[in-house]
Scaffold this motif. Structure first.
Motif, PDB file in Angstrom:
ATOM      1  N   THR A  90      61.204 206.755  18.376  1.00 51.55           N
ATOM      2  CA  THR A  90      60.150 206.634  19.386  1.00 51.55           C
ATOM      3  C   THR A  90      59.784 205.173  19.639  1.00 51.55           C
ATOM      4  O   THR A  90      59.421 204.813  20.764  1.00 51.55           O
ATOM      5  N   SER A  91      59.901 204.341  18.630  1.00 50.03           N
ATOM      6  CA  SER A  91      59.658 202.912  18.838  1.00 50.03           C
ATOM      7  C   SER A  91      60.713 202.313  19.763  1.00 50.03           C
ATOM      8  O   SER A  91      60.391 201.547  20.685  1.00 50.03           O
ATOM      9  N   LEU A  92      61.975 202.681  19.538  1.00 51.89           N
ATOM     10  CA  LEU A  92      63.039 202.191  20.419  1.00 51.89           C
ATOM     11  C   LEU A  92      62.892 202.760  21.832  1.00 51.89           C
ATOM     12  O   LEU A  92      63.168 202.057  22.819  1.00 51.89           O
ATOM     13  N   ALA A  93      62.447 204.008  21.945  1.00 48.60           N
ATOM     14  CA  ALA A  93      62.234 204.599  23.268  1.00 48.60           C
ATOM     15  C   ALA A  93      61.106 203.872  24.005  1.00 48.60           C
ATOM     16  O   ALA A  93      61.184 203.657  25.218  1.00 48.60           O
ATOM     17  N   THR A  94      60.069 203.472  23.272  1.00 42.73           N
ATOM     18  CA  THR A  94      58.971 202.721  23.895  1.00 42.73           C
ATOM     19  C   THR A  94      59.437 201.338  24.330  1.00 42.73           C
ATOM     20  O   THR A  94      59.064 200.859  25.411  1.00 42.73           O
ATOM     21  N   VAL A  95      60.251 200.706  23.505  1.00 38.93           N
ATOM     22  CA  VAL A  95      60.809 199.397  23.888  1.00 38.93           C
ATOM     23  C   VAL A  95      61.698 199.553  25.127  1.00 38.93           C
ATOM     24  O   VAL A  95      61.672 198.706  26.042  1.00 38.93           O
ATOM     25  N   ALA A  96      62.473 200.624  25.185  1.00 39.60           N
ATOM     26  CA  ALA A  96      63.321 200.874  26.353  1.00 39.60           C
ATOM     27  C   ALA A  96      62.461 201.089  27.595  1.00 39.60           C
ATOM     28  O   ALA A  96      62.783 200.579  28.683  1.00 39.60           O
ATOM     29  N   LEU A  97      61.370 201.837  27.449  1.00 38.96           N
ATOM     30  CA  LEU A  97      60.465 202.055  28.587  1.00 38.96           C
ATOM     31  C   LEU A  97      59.847 200.738  29.043  1.00 38.96           C
ATOM     32  O   LEU A  97      59.740 200.471  30.243  1.00 38.96           O
ATOM     33  N   PHE A  98      59.468 199.896  28.097  1.00 38.22           N
ATOM     34  CA  PHE A  98      58.919 198.584  28.447  1.00 38.22           C
ATOM     35  C   PHE A  98      59.960 197.721  29.167  1.00 38.22           C
ATOM     36  O   PHE A  98      59.654 197.061  30.168  1.00 38.22           O
ATOM     37  N   SER A  99      61.201 197.748  28.677  1.00 33.69           N
ATOM     38  CA  SER A  99      62.266 196.947  29.295  1.00 33.69           C
ATOM     39  C   SER A  99      62.560 197.410  30.717  1.00 33.69           C
ATOM     40  O   SER A  99      62.661 196.585  31.634  1.00 33.69           O
ATOM     41  N   VAL A 100      62.670 198.720  30.908  1.00 32.62           N
ATOM     42  CA  VAL A 100      62.927 199.242  32.251  1.00 32.62           C
ATOM     43  C   VAL A 100      61.731 198.974  33.158  1.00 32.62           C
ATOM     44  O   VAL A 100      61.892 198.612  34.325  1.00 32.62           O
ATOM     45  N   GLY A 101      60.531 199.111  32.606  1.00 31.61           N
ATOM     46  CA  GLY A 101      59.331 198.840  33.386  1.00 31.61           C
ATOM     47  C   GLY A 101      59.232 197.384  33.808  1.00 31.61           C
ATOM     48  O   GLY A 101      58.800 197.071  34.922  1.00 31.61           O
ATOM     49  N   SER A 102      59.634 196.465  32.929  1.00 29.54           N
ATOM     50  CA  SER A 102      59.627 195.044  33.277  1.00 29.54           C
ATOM     51  C   SER A 102      60.706 194.719  34.300  1.00 29.54           C
ATOM     52  O   SER A 102      60.491 193.921  35.214  1.00 29.54           O
ATOM     53  N   LEU A 103      61.859 195.336  34.140  1.00 30.26           N
ATOM     54  CA  LEU A 103      62.980 195.065  35.039  1.00 30.26           C
ATOM     55  C   LEU A 103      62.696 195.553  36.457  1.00 30.26           C
ATOM     56  O   LEU A 103      63.003 194.873  37.434  1.00 30.26           O
ATOM     57  N   PHE A 104      62.067 196.721  36.578  1.00 26.98           N
ATOM     58  CA  PHE A 104      61.814 197.310  37.889  1.00 26.98           C
ATOM     59  C   PHE A 104      60.345 197.238  38.306  1.00 26.98           C
ATOM     60  O   PHE A 104      59.954 197.877  39.273  1.00 26.98           O
ATOM     61  N   SER A 105      59.552 196.477  37.570  1.00 31.89           N
ATOM     62  CA  SER A 105      58.113 196.301  37.809  1.00 31.89           C
ATOM     63  C   SER A 105      57.399 197.622  38.120  1.00 31.89           C
ATOM     64  O   SER A 105      56.848 197.827  39.198  1.00 31.89           O
ATOM     65  N   LEU A 106      57.433 198.505  37.123  1.00 29.79           N
ATOM     66  CA  LEU A 106      56.777 199.801  37.235  1.00 29.79           C
ATOM     67  C   LEU A 106      55.306 199.681  36.852  1.00 29.79           C
ATOM     68  O   LEU A 106      54.918 198.824  36.061  1.00 29.79           O
TER      69      LEU A 106
END
Length: 136
Positions: free
Chosen positions: A47-63
């Motif tokens: 779940t920590s890696l999934a949260t980091v992935a969500l943060f990375s995708v959110g930063s990349l696509f400015s969600l």
């Protein structure tokens, strides 16, 4: 609220990424003989890696979900839900196995130290679902 193709593609990509992470970390494998603490740590890592992935995708696509409050709540809810659901399932399966259902038979052949170790490991937790090893 309208769903755009871009948002749907991002959601599908995140689901695929999370599935790959969980599969890589072994969350879809049987944990019958592992300890609850080990299983909880595996869920925490995933779940920590999934949260980091969500943060990375959110930063990349400015969600808009890329706020610290949302990510913290997401991590807390996903971790606690994952750990609690796995502990509940483990408890239910142990209760079923104590009543003689969902058991596995095991036959160990050999005369060395490794056989003795396996025999001791399979005999100690009676809730593991393994019946007494034969020829120990």
């Amino acid at each position: 609220m309208r769903i755009s193709v871009r948002n749907f593609a991002l959601f599908a990509g995140l689901l695929l990424l999370w599935h790959s992470l969980f599969s890589f970390l072994g969350l879809y494998e049987s944990k019958r003989l592992s300890h609850q603490r080990t299983e909880g740590l595996d869920v925490l890592k995933a779940t920590s890696l999934a949260t980091v992935a969500l943060f990375s995708v959110g930063s990349l696509f400015s969600l808009s979900v890329n706020r610290p409050q949302f990510l913290g709540v997401f991590w807390l809810v996903s971790t606690s839900t994952g750990v609690l659901s796995r502990r509940t399932m483990r408890f239910l399966l142990e209760q079923i196995r104590l009543r003689g259902r969902n058991l596995r038979q095991i036959l160990i052949v050999g005369t060395n130290f490794a056989r003795d170790t396996v025999c001791k490991e399979t005999r100690s937790p009676s809730r593991s679902g393994l019946s007494d090893p034969r020829f120990c």
